[in-house]
Design a protein around this motif. Structure first.
Motif, PDB file in Angstrom:
ATOM      1  N   CYS A  45     -27.775 -30.492  -4.414  1.00 43.97           N
ATOM      2  CA  CYS A  45     -28.747 -31.377  -5.065  1.00 43.97           C
ATOM      3  C   CYS A  45     -28.210 -32.025  -6.339  1.00 43.97           C
ATOM      4  O   CYS A  45     -28.659 -33.110  -6.721  1.00 43.97           O
ATOM      5  CB  CYS A  45     -30.035 -30.619  -5.367  1.00 43.97           C
ATOM      6  N   GLY A  46     -27.277 -31.393  -7.033  1.00 43.55           N
ATOM      7  CA  GLY A  46     -26.717 -31.964  -8.257  1.00 43.55           C
ATOM      8  C   GLY A  46     -27.556 -31.747  -9.493  1.00 43.55           C
ATOM      9  O   GLY A  46     -27.202 -32.215 -10.581  1.00 43.55           O
ATOM     10  N   THR A  47     -28.666 -31.019  -9.391  1.00 43.12           N
ATOM     11  CA  THR A  47     -29.552 -30.820 -10.539  1.00 43.12           C
ATOM     12  C   THR A  47     -28.867 -30.071 -11.677  1.00 43.12           C
ATOM     13  O   THR A  47     -29.145 -30.305 -12.857  1.00 43.12           O
ATOM     14  CB  THR A  47     -30.814 -30.048 -10.102  1.00 43.12           C
ATOM     15  N   CYS A  48     -27.944 -29.173 -11.341  1.00 40.20           N
ATOM     16  CA  CYS A  48     -27.301 -28.331 -12.362  1.00 40.20           C
ATOM     17  C   CYS A  48     -25.991 -28.920 -12.871  1.00 40.20           C
ATOM     18  O   CYS A  48     -25.194 -28.208 -13.488  1.00 40.20           O
ATOM     19  CB  CYS A  48     -27.056 -26.928 -11.798  1.00 40.20           C
ATOM     20  N   LYS A  49     -25.782 -30.213 -12.643  1.00 42.20           N
ATOM     21  CA  LYS A  49     -24.520 -30.834 -13.053  1.00 42.20           C
ATOM     22  C   LYS A  49     -24.387 -30.837 -14.580  1.00 42.20           C
ATOM     23  O   LYS A  49     -25.272 -31.286 -15.297  1.00 42.20           O
ATOM     24  CB  LYS A  49     -24.418 -32.264 -12.534  1.00 42.20           C
ATOM     25  N   CYS A  50     -23.259 -30.326 -15.059  1.00 38.02           N
ATOM     26  CA  CYS A  50     -22.945 -30.280 -16.481  1.00 38.02           C
ATOM     27  C   CYS A  50     -21.509 -30.748 -16.672  1.00 38.02           C
ATOM     28  O   CYS A  50     -20.840 -31.122 -15.704  1.00 38.02           O
ATOM     29  CB  CYS A  50     -23.099 -28.851 -17.029  1.00 38.02           C
ATOM     30  N   PHE A  51     -21.023 -30.737 -17.907  1.00 35.86           N
ATOM     31  CA  PHE A  51     -19.652 -31.158 -18.187  1.00 35.86           C
ATOM     32  C   PHE A  51     -18.903 -30.012 -18.848  1.00 35.86           C
ATOM     33  O   PHE A  51     -19.366 -29.463 -19.858  1.00 35.86           O
ATOM     34  CB  PHE A  51     -19.627 -32.386 -19.101  1.00 35.86           C
ATOM     35  N   ALA A  52     -17.777 -29.635 -18.278  1.00 36.60           N
ATOM     36  CA  ALA A  52     -16.952 -28.553 -18.826  1.00 36.60           C
ATOM     37  C   ALA A  52     -15.950 -29.140 -19.810  1.00 36.60           C
ATOM     38  O   ALA A  52     -15.029 -29.862 -19.421  1.00 36.60           O
ATOM     39  CB  ALA A  52     -16.227 -27.821 -17.704  1.00 36.60           C
ATOM     40  N   GLU A  53     -16.131 -28.848 -21.085  1.00 38.02           N
ATOM     41  CA  GLU A  53     -15.246 -29.371 -22.125  1.00 38.02           C
ATOM     42  C   GLU A  53     -13.990 -28.526 -22.291  1.00 38.02           C
ATOM     43  O   GLU A  53     -12.980 -29.001 -22.809  1.00 38.02           O
ATOM     44  CB  GLU A  53     -15.977 -29.434 -23.467  1.00 38.02           C
ATOM     45  N   LYS A  54     -14.066 -27.274 -21.892  1.00 38.19           N
ATOM     46  CA  LYS A  54     -12.937 -26.379 -22.111  1.00 38.19           C
ATOM     47  C   LYS A  54     -12.994 -25.246 -21.108  1.00 38.19           C
ATOM     48  O   LYS A  54     -14.079 -24.760 -20.773  1.00 38.19           O
ATOM     49  CB  LYS A  54     -12.984 -25.804 -23.542  1.00 38.19           C
ATOM     50  N   GLY A  55     -11.825 -24.817 -20.627  1.00 34.89           N
ATOM     51  CA  GLY A  55     -11.759 -23.615 -19.813  1.00 34.89           C
ATOM     52  C   GLY A  55     -11.249 -23.845 -18.409  1.00 34.89           C
ATOM     53  O   GLY A  55     -11.150 -24.984 -17.927  1.00 34.89           O
ATOM     54  N   GLU A  56     -10.920 -22.756 -17.748  1.00 33.60           N
ATOM     55  CA  GLU A  56     -10.466 -22.764 -16.362  1.00 33.60           C
ATOM     56  C   GLU A  56     -11.575 -22.176 -15.492  1.00 33.60           C
ATOM     57  O   GLU A  56     -12.269 -21.238 -15.893  1.00 33.60           O
ATOM     58  CB  GLU A  56      -9.189 -21.930 -16.212  1.00 33.60           C
ATOM     59  N   TYR A  57     -11.707 -22.712 -14.291  1.00 34.09           N
ATOM     60  CA  TYR A  57     -12.784 -22.275 -13.407  1.00 34.09           C
ATOM     61  C   TYR A  57     -12.491 -22.700 -11.974  1.00 34.09           C
ATOM     62  O   TYR A  57     -11.604 -23.531 -11.714  1.00 34.09           O
ATOM     63  CB  TYR A  57     -14.121 -22.880 -13.855  1.00 34.09           C
ATOM     64  N   GLU A  58     -13.217 -22.128 -11.045  1.00 33.76           N
ATOM     65  CA  GLU A  58     -13.187 -22.543  -9.644  1.00 33.76           C
ATOM     66  C   GLU A  58     -14.559 -23.088  -9.270  1.00 33.76           C
ATOM     67  O   GLU A  58     -15.586 -22.597  -9.744  1.00 33.76           O
ATOM     68  CB  GLU A  58     -12.853 -21.358  -8.741  1.00 33.76           C
ATOM     69  N   MET A  82     -19.929 -22.824  -9.981  1.00 34.14           N
ATOM     70  CA  MET A  82     -18.828 -22.656 -10.935  1.00 34.14           C
ATOM     71  C   MET A  82     -18.599 -21.182 -11.243  1.00 34.14           C
ATOM     72  O   MET A  82     -19.493 -20.473 -11.690  1.00 34.14           O
ATOM     73  CB  MET A  82     -19.154 -23.411 -12.227  1.00 34.14           C
ATOM     74  N   MET A  83     -17.348 -20.742 -11.012  1.00 33.64           N
ATOM     75  CA  MET A  83     -16.963 -19.369 -11.320  1.00 33.64           C
ATOM     76  C   MET A  83     -15.818 -19.422 -12.322  1.00 33.64           C
ATOM     77  O   MET A  83     -14.765 -19.985 -12.047  1.00 33.64           O
ATOM     78  CB  MET A  83     -16.549 -18.626 -10.056  1.00 33.64           C
ATOM     79  N   PRO A  84     -16.009 -18.870 -13.529  1.00 39.52           N
ATOM     80  CA  PRO A  84     -15.006 -19.015 -14.591  1.00 39.52           C
ATOM     81  C   PRO A  84     -13.764 -18.176 -14.341  1.00 39.52           C
ATOM     82  O   PRO A  84     -13.818 -17.110 -13.731  1.00 39.52           O
ATOM     83  CB  PRO A  84     -15.748 -18.518 -15.831  1.00 39.52           C
ATOM     84  N   GLN A  85     -12.627 -18.701 -14.837  1.00 39.41           N
ATOM     85  CA  GLN A  85     -11.370 -17.964 -14.837  1.00 39.41           C
ATOM     86  C   GLN A  85     -10.842 -17.795 -16.260  1.00 39.41           C
ATOM     87  O   GLN A  85      -9.739 -17.315 -16.467  1.00 39.41           O
ATOM     88  CB  GLN A  85     -10.332 -18.692 -13.969  1.00 39.41           C
ATOM     89  N   SER A  86     -11.645 -18.231 -17.240  1.00 42.76           N
ATOM     90  CA  SER A  86     -11.338 -18.077 -18.654  1.00 42.76           C
ATOM     91  C   SER A  86     -12.629 -18.310 -19.431  1.00 42.76           C
ATOM     92  O   SER A  86     -13.666 -18.628 -18.837  1.00 42.76           O
ATOM     93  CB  SER A  86     -10.269 -19.087 -19.105  1.00 42.76           C
ATOM     94  N   ASP A  87     -12.587 -18.157 -20.758  1.00 46.63           N
ATOM     95  CA  ASP A  87     -13.719 -18.578 -21.574  1.00 46.63           C
ATOM     96  C   ASP A  87     -13.906 -20.085 -21.395  1.00 46.63           C
ATOM     97  O   ASP A  87     -12.928 -20.831 -21.254  1.00 46.63           O
ATOM     98  CB  ASP A  87     -13.466 -18.275 -23.046  1.00 46.63           C
ATOM     99  N   CYS A  88     -15.151 -20.550 -21.402  1.00 43.47           N
ATOM    100  CA  CYS A  88     -15.438 -21.971 -21.153  1.00 43.47           C
ATOM    101  C   CYS A  88     -16.467 -22.502 -22.144  1.00 43.47           C
ATOM    102  O   CYS A  88     -17.262 -21.741 -22.702  1.00 43.47           O
ATOM    103  CB  CYS A  88     -15.982 -22.171 -19.730  1.00 43.47           C
ATOM    104  N   VAL A  89     -16.434 -23.810 -22.338  1.00 47.09           N
ATOM    105  CA  VAL A  89     -17.443 -24.524 -23.112  1.00 47.09           C
ATOM    106  C   VAL A  89     -18.051 -25.569 -22.198  1.00 47.09           C
ATOM    107  O   VAL A  89     -17.334 -26.403 -21.625  1.00 47.09           O
ATOM    108  CB  VAL A  89     -16.838 -25.203 -24.357  1.00 47.09           C
ATOM    109  N   ILE A  90     -19.364 -25.520 -22.039  1.00 48.23           N
ATOM    110  CA  ILE A  90     -20.061 -26.391 -21.100  1.00 48.23           C
ATOM    111  C   ILE A  90     -21.140 -27.179 -21.830  1.00 48.23           C
ATOM    112  O   ILE A  90     -21.945 -26.605 -22.578  1.00 48.23           O
ATOM    113  CB  ILE A  90     -20.707 -25.579 -19.963  1.00 48.23           C
ATOM    114  N   ARG A  91     -21.157 -28.485 -21.613  1.00 46.44           N
ATOM    115  CA  ARG A  91     -22.187 -29.348 -22.192  1.00 46.44           C
ATOM    116  C   ARG A  91     -23.322 -29.502 -21.186  1.00 46.44           C
ATOM    117  O   ARG A  91     -23.117 -30.011 -20.079  1.00 46.44           O
ATOM    118  CB  ARG A  91     -21.585 -30.705 -22.560  1.00 46.44           C
TER     119      ARG A  91
END
Length: 339
Positions: A45-58, A82-91
């Motif tokens: 659906c795309g409702t949870c779309k955000c922007f990852a400013e920093k970090g690694e993820y799958e 989204m499953m993180p592979q490091s600390d992340c910053v999400i907008r």
């Protein structure tokens, strides 16, 4: 393994959650009572779309209708996949209230109050629990007995147990009066936050940091982080004040710069009667090399006239930085208001 995920909301509130490496970000947020907007949980659906400013993820399965490949390449994510592979910053493109959360209030105890100069105080507090924040962000600090608060950026790094702040001395101001006349170790204050969009992003190019007066505080926090994590990017820090006595925390700046290894610190005094290598304002000394043809990240924290002067200087020079982050600070009250 568990990672720290910073959720930055449109209203300036930041909440930092724990997310396991086999856990989706929306599930981790929901577990910690934060409801990121979501309809399907299936990447359709795309409702949870955000922007990852920093970090690694799958990213697991999602439909093009929910998020295109171009968007994913730019850094957009579906937090339900989204499953993180490091600390992340999400907008997160909505308010904290819409996600049924908000700024957190933590009680703290005053550890020390230092008169750093005629124009500034240093305040160090010990929160009841560690506050997770991004270097550059601020909290609201309550003023005992007044029912009011004032906003200040952390000058300490995010890893420390204590929090420290640089506070401008405003004669007659509520915070200044409390610090000068009443505050003592053991006093209780509340810290509400963290908040603010002025924080250090991933350093992929040369850095130009411009501090005016106690606007040095967020840069001290940034330097603390960089001293821990390291960087291969050069950092140029301009520190502008009125008089030499206002150049506080220089020993700490020099120690951190030495630890990082590629930091240039430039100080400037505005007062005509003072003797100093560089006089005037930041815009009198910014060089073409500092701007690097626009391939530079500019961070600016200072009083409104300084912020506007730098913005006009960049426009006049015809340089558009790769990124430009700024924070203005205004005294909450003038002498007349406080009288």
């Amino acid at each position: 393994m568990t990672y720290k995920i910073a959720l930055n909301f449109e209203d300036g509130v930041t909440r930092i959650i724990d997310c396991d490496d086999d856990e989706k970000v929306t599930d981790a947020a929901f577990r910690q009572k934060i409801n990121i907007p979501m309809d399907c949980r299936d990447g359709v659906c795309g409702t949870c779309k955000c922007f990852a400013e920093k970090g690694e993820y799958e990213l697991e399965f999602y439909l093009d209708e929910a998020m295109t490949e171009d968007e994913a390449a730019e850094g957009y994510v579906l937090t339900c996949q989204m499953m993180p592979q490091s600390d992340c910053v999400i907008r997160v493109p909505t308010s904290s209230l819409a996600c049924k959360t908000g700024a957190e209030t933590v009680s703290a105890e005053v550890v020390a109050v230092d008169r750093l100069s005629d124009t500034s105080f240093g305040l160090r507090v010990k929160p009841a629990k560690q506050i997770a924040f991004l270097p550059g962000q601020y909290v609201n600090i309550s003023i005992p007995g007044s029912g009011q608060h004032r906003s200040y950026s952390f000058s300490s790094g995010p890893a420390g147990e204590d929090g420290s702040f640089l506070i401008r001395n405003i004669p007659g101001g509520l915070m200044s009066t409390w610090l000068a006349e009443t505050a003592k170790p053991g006093d209780a204050v509340d810290l509400t936050g963290p908040m603010g969009a002025f924080y250090l992003r991933p350093m992929a190019r040369p850095q130009l940091w411009l501090a005016g007066g106690t606007g040095l505080a967020p840069f001290l926090s940034m330097l603390e982080l960089v001293a821990t994590e390291g960087t291969d990017q050069p950092i140029t820090l301009y520190y502008a004040v009125t008089r030499a006595a206002d150049l506080v925390e220089l020993d700490r700046v020099s120690a951190l710069a030495g630890k990082i290894g590629n930091v240039t610190v430039i100080t400037i005094l505005a007062a005509a009667e003072e003797e100093h290598a560089r006089k005037g304002f930041v815009t009198d000394h910014l060089s073409t090399a500092d701007l690097n043809g626009g391939d530079v990240d500019v961070y600016l924290c200072g009083p409104p006239p300084m912020v506007e002067a730098v913005r006009q200087h960049l426009d006049a020079a015809g340089v558009k930085p790769a990124s430009f982050h700024f924070e203005k600070f205004n005294p909450t009250e003038t002498k007349a208001d406080a009288a």
